[in-house]
Motif scaffolding. Structure first.
Motif, PDB file in Angstrom:
ATOM      1  N   TYR A  37       0.777  -1.433  -0.042  1.00  0.00           N
ATOM      2  CA  TYR A  37       0.088   0.019  -0.076  1.00  0.00           C
ATOM      3  C   TYR A  37       0.815   1.311   0.096  1.00  0.00           C
ATOM      4  CZ  TYR A  37       0.934   0.419   5.007  1.00  0.00           C
ATOM      5  OH  TYR A  37       1.796   0.669   6.196  1.00  0.00           O
ATOM      6  N   GLU A  38       0.252   2.480  -0.658  1.00  0.00           N
ATOM      7  CA  GLU A  38       0.930   3.829  -0.348  1.00  0.00           C
ATOM      8  C   GLU A  38      -0.047   4.695  -0.408  1.00  0.00           C
ATOM      9  OE1 GLU A  38       3.482   6.711  -2.997  1.00  0.00           O
ATOM     10  OE2 GLU A  38       2.866   4.898  -4.022  1.00  0.00           O
ATOM     11  N   LEU A  39       0.169   5.615   0.857  1.00  0.00           N
ATOM     12  CA  LEU A  39      -0.965   6.413   1.315  1.00  0.00           C
ATOM     13  C   LEU A  39      -0.184   7.928   0.867  1.00  0.00           C
ATOM     14  CD1 LEU A  39      -3.562   7.536   2.342  1.00  0.00           C
ATOM     15  CD2 LEU A  39      -2.704   7.235   4.723  1.00  0.00           C
ATOM     16  N   ALA A  40      -0.802   8.764   0.183  1.00  0.00           N
ATOM     17  CA  ALA A  40      -0.018  10.029  -0.007  1.00  0.00           C
ATOM     18  C   ALA A  40      -1.181  11.224  -0.336  1.00  0.00           C
ATOM     19  CB  ALA A  40       0.767   9.863  -1.449  1.00  0.00           C
ATOM     20  N   GLY A  41      -0.843  12.285   0.098  1.00  0.00           N
ATOM     21  CA  GLY A  41      -1.665  13.355  -0.174  1.00  0.00           C
ATOM     22  C   GLY A  41      -1.277  14.775   0.415  1.00  0.00           C
ATOM     23  N   LEU A  42      -2.259  15.613   1.003  1.00  0.00           N
ATOM     24  CA  LEU A  42      -1.883  16.653   1.406  1.00  0.00           C
ATOM     25  C   LEU A  42      -2.672  17.084   2.834  1.00  0.00           C
ATOM     26  CD1 LEU A  42      -2.494  18.988  -1.939  1.00  0.00           C
ATOM     27  CD2 LEU A  42      -0.404  18.430  -0.595  1.00  0.00           C
ATOM     28  N   ALA A  43      -2.076  17.763   3.679  1.00  0.00           N
ATOM     29  CA  ALA A  43      -2.534  18.057   5.001  1.00  0.00           C
ATOM     30  C   ALA A  43      -2.450  19.419   5.457  1.00  0.00           C
ATOM     31  CB  ALA A  43      -1.992  17.041   6.025  1.00  0.00           C
ATOM     32  N   ALA A  44      -3.120  20.186   6.083  1.00  0.00           N
ATOM     33  CA  ALA A  44      -2.877  21.285   6.899  1.00  0.00           C
ATOM     34  C   ALA A  44      -3.842  21.371   8.214  1.00  0.00           C
ATOM     35  CB  ALA A  44      -3.415  22.405   5.933  1.00  0.00           C
TER      36      ALA A  44
END
Length: 252
Positions: free
Chosen positions: A212-219
């Motif tokens: 699995y690979e989890l990727a994204g943006l967070a603020a």
């Protein structure tokens, strides 16, 4: 009627008679017969009822323990070479229901899974210690082939996530796996926050049934604690909207 047709009729009658006999035996079979056929990692304590309609006072499996679990076996699935059970949990901590089917070739499918589970390492040992929250499962299909995840459709939502030590609230999130299949065979879910101190978007990609690979943006939002805001800052530099990239990869 010719000899060939007569022989075929006799064979049909024999098959029907054997089918009725087997079903009659199974109808009277105790629940422990089905329990004995379960994998060794699954433990059913105090089984009651029959193979068709049975229950376990307590069920233990890797990473899960339930009380008041009952099942109903679908008899006609046996004629298709499958063992299909409709399972219900009356455990007040984790009510839920699902249809589980086991077929030849190490095939396992779970359909219409609906459940609410507490995110507590005392209940779900696979979940990290020191976290609390609630997990809601609404999955149309979960399918395994040869022990590897092959299909996943539906929604997983985690609400009121909170770390106990140090105390930090993380909010609520939803992971949606669409019904559409990709040509490369990967399973893809889209992640979004449902409100709280963090604004999060992302994509979870599962390949080969276990990578699995989890990727994204967070603020961090304005209601985030200073401690949580500092945790987000460790992700790296922010873009013009204050979002930071995150990624996590591994196998299960």
């Amino acid at each position: 009627m010719g000899p060939g047709r007569s022989a075929m009729s006799n064979r049909t009658l024999v098959i029907l008679a054997l089918t009725v006999f087997v079903l009659t035996v199974l109808a009277r079979a105790p629940a422990r017969w089905l329990v004995a056929a379960a994998p060794s990692a699954v433990e059913c304590q105090l089984p009651a009822g029959s193979v068709w309609h049975g229950e376990c006072a307590r069920l233990r499996a890797p990473g899960l323990e339930l009380t008041a679990l009952s099942w109903q076996l679908h008899p006609w699935s046996l004629l298709r070479g499958r063992l299909e059970l409709e399972v219900h949990s009356a455990d007040p901590r984790a009510p839920g229901a699902a249809t589980i089917a086991v077929g030849f070739g190490d095939q396992l499918s779970v359909r219409e899974l609906r459940a609410n589970l507490p995110l507590d390492s005392g209940f779900l040992p696979l979940f990290p210690a020191g976290w609390t929250g609630q997990l809601r499962l609404a999955l149309k299909l979960v399918e395994f082939k040869a022990g590897r995840l092959d299909a996943l459709h539906g929604t997983v939502a985690a609400s009121a996530l909170e770390q106990k030590n140090p105390a930090m609230e993380f909010g609520s999130y939803e992971l949606l796996f669409a019904d559409t299949a990709r040509t490369d065979g990967a399973i893809v879910g889209t992640l979004r926050d449902l409100g709280g101190p963090l604004a999060v978007t992302g994509t979870l990609t599962i390949r080969n049934g276990h990578d699995y690979e989890l990727a994204g943006l967070a603020a961090a939002r304005s209601q985030a604690t200073p401690e949580l805001a500092r945790v987000v800052e460790f992700l790296g530099p922010a873009d013009a909207q204050g979002r930071r990239n995150y990624s996590l990869a591994g196998s299960f």
